[in-house]
Motif scaffolding. Structure first.
Motif, PDB file in Angstrom:
ATOM      1  N   ALA A 270      -2.592   7.669  -0.158  1.00  0.00           N
ATOM      2  CA  ALA A 270      -2.968   6.350  -0.668  1.00  0.00           C
ATOM      3  C   ALA A 270      -4.105   5.747   0.149  1.00  0.00           C
ATOM      4  N   GLU A 271      -5.100   6.604   0.477  1.00  0.00           N
ATOM      5  CA  GLU A 271      -6.291   6.180   1.225  1.00  0.00           C
ATOM      6  C   GLU A 271      -5.971   5.672   2.621  1.00  0.00           C
ATOM      7  N   GLU A 272      -4.844   6.065   3.169  1.00  0.00           N
ATOM      8  CA  GLU A 272      -4.459   5.673   4.520  1.00  0.00           C
ATOM      9  C   GLU A 272      -4.081   6.916   5.312  1.00  0.00           C
ATOM     10  N   ASN A 273      -4.313   6.855   6.632  1.00  0.00           N
ATOM     11  CA  ASN A 273      -3.898   7.941   7.522  1.00  0.00           C
ATOM     12  C   ASN A 273      -2.483   7.670   8.008  1.00  0.00           C
ATOM     13  N   LEU A 274      -1.595   8.625   7.794  1.00  0.00           N
ATOM     14  CA  LEU A 274      -0.223   8.535   8.284  1.00  0.00           C
ATOM     15  C   LEU A 274       0.013   9.665   9.272  1.00  0.00           C
ATOM     16  N   LEU A 275       0.703   9.357  10.364  1.00  0.00           N
ATOM     17  CA  LEU A 275       0.910  10.298  11.456  1.00  0.00           C
ATOM     18  C   LEU A 275       2.349  10.789  11.456  1.00  0.00           C
ATOM     19  N   ILE A 276       2.511  12.100  11.622  1.00  0.00           N
ATOM     20  CA  ILE A 276       3.833  12.696  11.819  1.00  0.00           C
ATOM     21  C   ILE A 276       4.068  12.737  13.324  1.00  0.00           C
TER      22      ILE A 276
ATOM     23  N   ASP B 162       3.032   1.249 -13.710  1.00  0.00           N
ATOM     24  CA  ASP B 162       3.083   1.306 -12.245  1.00  0.00           C
ATOM     25  C   ASP B 162       3.121   2.767 -11.787  1.00  0.00           C
ATOM     26  N   ARG B 163       2.515   3.012 -10.638  1.00  0.00           N
ATOM     27  CA  ARG B 163       2.531   4.361 -10.057  1.00  0.00           C
ATOM     28  C   ARG B 163       3.283   4.320  -8.742  1.00  0.00           C
TER      29      ARG B 163
ATOM     30  N   ALA C 185      -3.286  -4.770  -6.502  1.00  0.00           N
ATOM     31  CA  ALA C 185      -3.266  -3.807  -5.405  1.00  0.00           C
ATOM     32  C   ALA C 185      -1.905  -3.835  -4.718  1.00  0.00           C
ATOM     33  N   PRO C 186      -1.560  -2.772  -3.998  1.00  0.00           N
ATOM     34  CA  PRO C 186      -0.300  -2.768  -3.241  1.00  0.00           C
ATOM     35  C   PRO C 186      -0.258  -3.913  -2.242  1.00  0.00           C
TER      36      PRO C 186
END
Length: 669
Positions: free
Chosen positions: A511-517, A225-226, A205-206
């Motif tokens: 990647a199954e995570e919430n990222l905020l702008i 790898d991706r 996993a990462p």
């Protein structure tokens, strides 16, 4: 049930009189999702709800039982009991925006300094805009619109992971699979217009969340790898498609009209539309009978007179009928006059119906409430069903990225939207659907429509809006090729970040995570002031997207890491909620690298070397003399982050310095 007259803090929580206390009002789906995010920061929390909440996470409900008050959030006594007067932020998350605004006014009277986050129930009203402009520290958020980017990315048919625009610049996230072991390390794969978002090693996993920079840039990806790359797309991609020729559009209209006539004929043959069949037969019968009754032995003359009567011309047509009798009206003509009158009245109704139909089309075109223009056969498109303001925002984002968008709005007709799905499917029968967003508020109705369309188009991408499912992403495994998205669940991080004082533009799911702008404006008390962008990225674990210098007009996309932030600069970043929390607290990660200078070529420009060192080490050139004094052996710089260190290494090698970036655990601070 909790008594509204008392409030007991959990033993593990500090008193809410602390300056970082948070009050959450309204414990529906959005409120509970926000609590899950807030609990990760170990902040003192109090909750208010009108009725005992229905907890989705029972363990969370038990944990917060003693800090939950029952009462009306608009009641000053309840607000005071919850500790609003000393709270740092208050989240007003009822589904009724009117209740939220009324409560916000009460909170502002009790606490002039608290950050207020008010949930909007859809559409920005005049009152919401006025209050946001006049009351400092008040932020009105619409969770549906905040998550429009997630729906847009779920519907993207071009194979990319995500796309979004900031200050007129289009950014794209692409996924690449390493076919063989890389010959270059990660740093060498970076470019001026590209940043690494996440690395998925094939053997595990990462090692950290996306956009955090957890990876070692000296590593080389292995086969399998991706990698997720953030790229600045060409500005040409933000331009709309060139319109097809008018002849192609006219041909599409003619083809649809011809096929509609064929379908009408088939319906008549199959007797599926009895009203139309009887109406047509009745018209033919009237024409046939009138041709003999009014023709006076001339069927053609009778047909023309019948058509005149059906047009509503009674007196002139009847005078022509009796013209063979010297225009004298006798009792023998009365039955014929009555029959002609019936024809004329029926014709008047028919003419009125035709005029009304034409006026309806003209008025629809005038006020903009007409159906979209037909598209050329074979045109790919994205279909949006219902959704209101969310669908409008989605359409705007997808069109910016050159996708053709077709909307269907059944309950509330809107301009340039089809009134029904059946009507849209008939008009688009020769086009190719690539993705469908089912965006109404009824989950079961959404699933029903989505499954029917998936059966109709097996390979189409589907995004379904959900309001009732907690952790809706876990339900995607039940429906292959379909993404179930709960906007309230996804928007929680953005609401919490707003409560902590951030200016959030939107949310991405990568990647199954919430990222905020998130948008920052550097001021005198900001933890970002004076830091280089390389330090900001490496120290806080985020990606700088756009920089607008103080007084500048044109934004700089993916700015150079050596750029130093000054007062008045505006910076837009892509980061997780945890990273934004670190920025607020000023908690920089430990610098893990230092540069070892070993030797200089004879003609190396010493002063330029000192300037380069000063630029990356945040000092003045005079203080860098100790690093270029190599008579007594190699010298090592103060610790650096890896990206600035590698850039400094490249700059010094170009100036003739033999140097190498090494592990900081052996460096002297």
């Amino acid at each position: 049930m909790v008594d509204a007259t008392r409030s007991v803090m959990l033993p593990s929580q500090p008193a809410l009189t602390a300056p970082d206390g948070i009050v959450v009002c309204g414990l529906g789906g959005l409120g509970q999702a926000c609590l899950s995010s807030l609990l990760a920061f170990n902040l003192p929390i109090r909750c208010i709800d009108r009725e005992p909440p229905k907890w989705v996470d029972l363990a969370q409900g038990k944990r917060l039982l003693d800090v939950t008050l029952l009462g009306d959030m608009r009641n000053p006594e309840v607000l005071i009991e919850a500790g609003v007067a000393s709270a740092r932020a208050v989240l007003l998350l009822s589904q009724d925006s009117g209740v939220n605004l009324e409560a916000a006014l009460q909170v502002r009277l009790l606490n002039p300094k608290a950050q207020l986050v008010v949930r909007s129930s859809g559409g920005s009203s005049s009152l919401e805009r006025q209050l946001q402009d006049r009351l400092p520290g008040l932020a009105i958020v619409d969770p549906q619109l905040l998550t429009a980017g997630i729906f847009a990315n779920a519907l993207r048919p071009d194979g990319t992971e995500a796309a979004f625009d900031v200050e007129g610049e289009l950014f794209v996230v692409r996924s690449t699979l390493q076919q063989q072991a890389a010959s270059r390390d990660l740093f060498d794969q970076l470019s001026r217009l590209q940043r690494l978002v996440q690395w998925f090693p094939i053997d595990g996993a990462p090692g950290g969340p996306p956009a955090s920079g957890w990876w070692n840039l000296d590593a080389k990806p292995a086969a399998g790898d991706r990698l997720l790359w953030l790229e600045l797309a060409s500005t040409l991609e933000t331009r709309p498609r060139a319109h097809r020729g008018q002849w192609a559009v006219l041909w599409a209209r003619f083809r649809l009209l011809f096929e509609s006539c064929q379908e009408a004929t088939e319906r008549l043959k199959d007797r599926r539309n009895s009203l139309l069949s009887w109406g047509l037969l009745s018209l033919l019968l009237l024409l046939f009978v009138g041709s003999f009754l009014f023709g006076n032995a001339s069927p053609l003359r009778g047909l023309m007179l019948t058509l005149a009567l059906l047009k509503g011309e009674y007196l002139d047509a009847f005078s022509f009928i009796i013209s063979g009798s010297n225009n004298e009206l006798s009792p023998a003509h009365f039955p014929l006059a009555a029959l002609a009158l019936i024809y004329a009245l029926g014709g008047t109704l028919l003419t009125a119906w035709l005029v009304a139909l034409i006026l309806d089309r003209l008025l629809a075109a005038r006020i903009g409430n007409q159906e979209p223009k037909p598209m050329v056969a074979g045109t790919p498109y994205v279909l949006l069903l219902d959704g209101g303001p969310l669908a409008a925002r989605l359409e705007q984002q997808l069109r910016l990225q050159k996708f053709q968008v077709v909307r269907v709005q059944e309950n509330k007709p809107e301009p340039l939207a089809y009134p029904s799905l059946d009507r849209a499917l008939r008009s688009l029968r020769h086009c190719r659907c690539q993705a469908v967003g089912v965006l109404s508020e009824d989950l079961m109705a959404n699933l029903s429509v989505a499954l029917e369309l998936q059966q109709r188009w097996p390979g189409v991408r589907l995004a379904v809006r959900s309001h009732s499912l907690s952790q809706s992403s876990n339900f995607n495994a039940l429906f292959e090729g379909m993404q179930v998205i709960n906007p309230l669940e996804v928007a929680a991080d953005a609401v919490v970040a707003t409560a902590l004082g951030e200016r959030v533009r939107g949310v991405l799911r990568l990647a199954e995570e919430n990222l905020l702008i998130t948008d920052y404006k550097v001021n005198s008390s900001d933890t970002l002031q004076g830091l280089s962008l390389g330090t900001v990225a490496g120290g806080y674990g985020l990606i700088p997207l756009v920089l607008i210098g103080y007084g500048a007009i044109k934004p700089i996309a993916l700015p150079n890491p050596e750029r130093v932030l000054q007062l008045g600069d505006r910076l837009v970043v892509l980061a997780s909620l945890a990273a934004l929390r670190q920025v607020e607290a000023g908690n920089l990660k430990k610098r893990c690298w230092c540069l070892e200078l070993r030797s200089l070529r004879p003609n190396a420009p010493i002063f330029e070397v000192q300037i380069a060192l000063a630029r990356y080490l945040g000092s003045v050139p005079g203080d860098m003399a100790k690093y270029v004094d190599l008579e007594h052996g190699a010298q090592r710089t103060a610790p650096l982050y890896q990206v600035p260190g590698r850039l400094l290494e490249q700059a010094l090698k170009r100036l003739g310095v033999d140097c190498e970036l090494v592990d900081a655990t052996t460096c002297e601070a």
